[in-house]
Design a protein around this motif. Structure first.
Motif, PDB file in Angstrom:
ATOM      1  N   GLY A  16      20.788  53.024   0.695  1.00  0.00           N
ATOM      2  CA  GLY A  16      21.558  52.538   1.841  1.00  0.00           C
ATOM      3  C   GLY A  16      20.657  52.173   3.010  1.00  0.00           C
ATOM      4  O   GLY A  16      20.851  51.145   3.662  1.00  0.00           O
ATOM      5  N   LEU A  17      19.665  53.023   3.284  1.00  0.00           N
ATOM      6  CA  LEU A  17      18.718  52.704   4.361  1.00  0.00           C
ATOM      7  C   LEU A  17      17.885  51.469   4.030  1.00  0.00           C
ATOM      8  O   LEU A  17      17.591  50.659   4.916  1.00  0.00           O
ATOM      9  N   LEU A  18      17.513  51.324   2.777  1.00  0.00           N
ATOM     10  CA  LEU A  18      16.753  50.138   2.360  1.00  0.00           C
ATOM     11  C   LEU A  18      17.593  48.882   2.557  1.00  0.00           C
ATOM     12  O   LEU A  18      17.102  47.869   3.082  1.00  0.00           O
ATOM     13  N   TYR A  19      18.866  48.936   2.158  1.00  0.00           N
ATOM     14  CA  TYR A  19      19.755  47.789   2.333  1.00  0.00           C
ATOM     15  C   TYR A  19      19.915  47.452   3.822  1.00  0.00           C
ATOM     16  O   TYR A  19      19.843  46.279   4.211  1.00  0.00           O
ATOM     17  N   ALA A  24      18.754  44.040   8.537  1.00  0.00           N
ATOM     18  CA  ALA A  24      18.260  43.963   9.918  1.00  0.00           C
ATOM     19  C   ALA A  24      17.040  43.051  10.002  1.00  0.00           C
ATOM     20  O   ALA A  24      16.888  42.287  10.965  1.00  0.00           O
ATOM     21  N   ALA A  25      16.163  43.111   9.004  1.00  0.00           N
ATOM     22  CA  ALA A  25      14.982  42.237   8.998  1.00  0.00           C
ATOM     23  C   ALA A  25      15.397  40.774   8.878  1.00  0.00           C
ATOM     24  O   ALA A  25      14.802  39.897   9.523  1.00  0.00           O
ATOM     25  N   ARG A  26      16.414  40.482   8.069  1.00  0.00           N
ATOM     26  CA  ARG A  26      16.911  39.100   7.953  1.00  0.00           C
ATOM     27  C   ARG A  26      17.446  38.603   9.297  1.00  0.00           C
ATOM     28  O   ARG A  26      17.182  37.478   9.709  1.00  0.00           O
ATOM     29  N   LEU A  42       7.812  47.068   8.497  1.00  0.00           N
ATOM     30  CA  LEU A  42       6.705  48.024   8.348  1.00  0.00           C
ATOM     31  C   LEU A  42       6.978  49.316   9.121  1.00  0.00           C
ATOM     32  O   LEU A  42       6.679  50.412   8.655  1.00  0.00           O
ATOM     33  N   GLY A  43       7.547  49.186  10.303  1.00  0.00           N
ATOM     34  CA  GLY A  43       7.890  50.371  11.089  1.00  0.00           C
ATOM     35  C   GLY A  43       8.928  51.241  10.395  1.00  0.00           C
ATOM     36  O   GLY A  43       8.830  52.471  10.391  1.00  0.00           O
ATOM     37  N   MET A  44       9.918  50.622   9.787  1.00  0.00           N
ATOM     38  CA  MET A  44      10.935  51.382   9.060  1.00  0.00           C
ATOM     39  C   MET A  44      10.343  52.082   7.838  1.00  0.00           C
ATOM     40  O   MET A  44      10.701  53.227   7.540  1.00  0.00           O
TER      41      MET A  44
END
Length: 167
Positions: A16-19, A24-26, A42-44
């Motif tokens: 879920g965090l990866l998704y 958010a990156a998009r 990278l920060g995440m």
């Protein structure tokens, strides 16, 4: 079964965090450019890996440290205990045997199986001879982790007997 459910929960939270990070990156790439999206990603990744550590248990001697000059062991015994959910506790004892008398030198514990979201740390243990067996008591600290961060800790005691080699 609770161990397996906790492991599955950890995997679901991580996915879920990866998704959420990818979405958010998009959005950041669309609004502010690719450089900010890369720095955010990278920060995440660094933030998520901050709390994680290898779940492997250190090979600590549960009987304590040996005094200098202790003779090397000339025998060993092993026992496997099922913990449930496909996990096993493996206990290895080494001992020095002379004239049918066994003097335990080391007691080591290892966990085998899926351990996502769990960490076991040896606390202490004892081993004594009982006829042709070596009886042991091992105390392990079981930590329940969420993304590598301890949520709950409990101490568990395991007892058993290991057959000795022919004396």
């Amino acid at each position: 079964m609770a161990n397996l459910l906790w492991s599955a929960f950890n995997v679901v939270v991580a996915l879920g965090l990866l998704y959420a990070t990818v979405q958010a990156a998009r959005l950041l790439r669309q609004r502010f450019g690719i450089t900010l999206a890369i720095f955010f990603s990278l920060g995440m990744v660094l933030l998520a890996s901050r709390g994680s550590s290898p779940p492997a248990m250190p090979n600590a001697n549960l009987l304590g440290s040996l005094p200098p000059g202790t003779p090397l062991g000339n025998g060993s015994a092993i026992n496997t205990t099922t913990l449930g959910s496909g996990m096993k506790l493996m206990m290895l004892a080494e001992y020095f045997e002379t004239a049918g008398v066994v003097k335990p030198r080391g007691l080591y514990a290892a966990i085998q199986g899926v351990v996502i979201g769990h960490r076991w740390r040896p606390v202490l243990g004892t081993a004594t001879q009982a006829g042709q067996q070596l009886r042991y008591v091992a105390v392990l600290e079981h930590s329940w982790l969420l993304l590598g961060v301890p949520i709950f800790k409990q101490t568990q005691e395991y007892t058993g007997a290991m057959p000795l080699a022919a004396l």
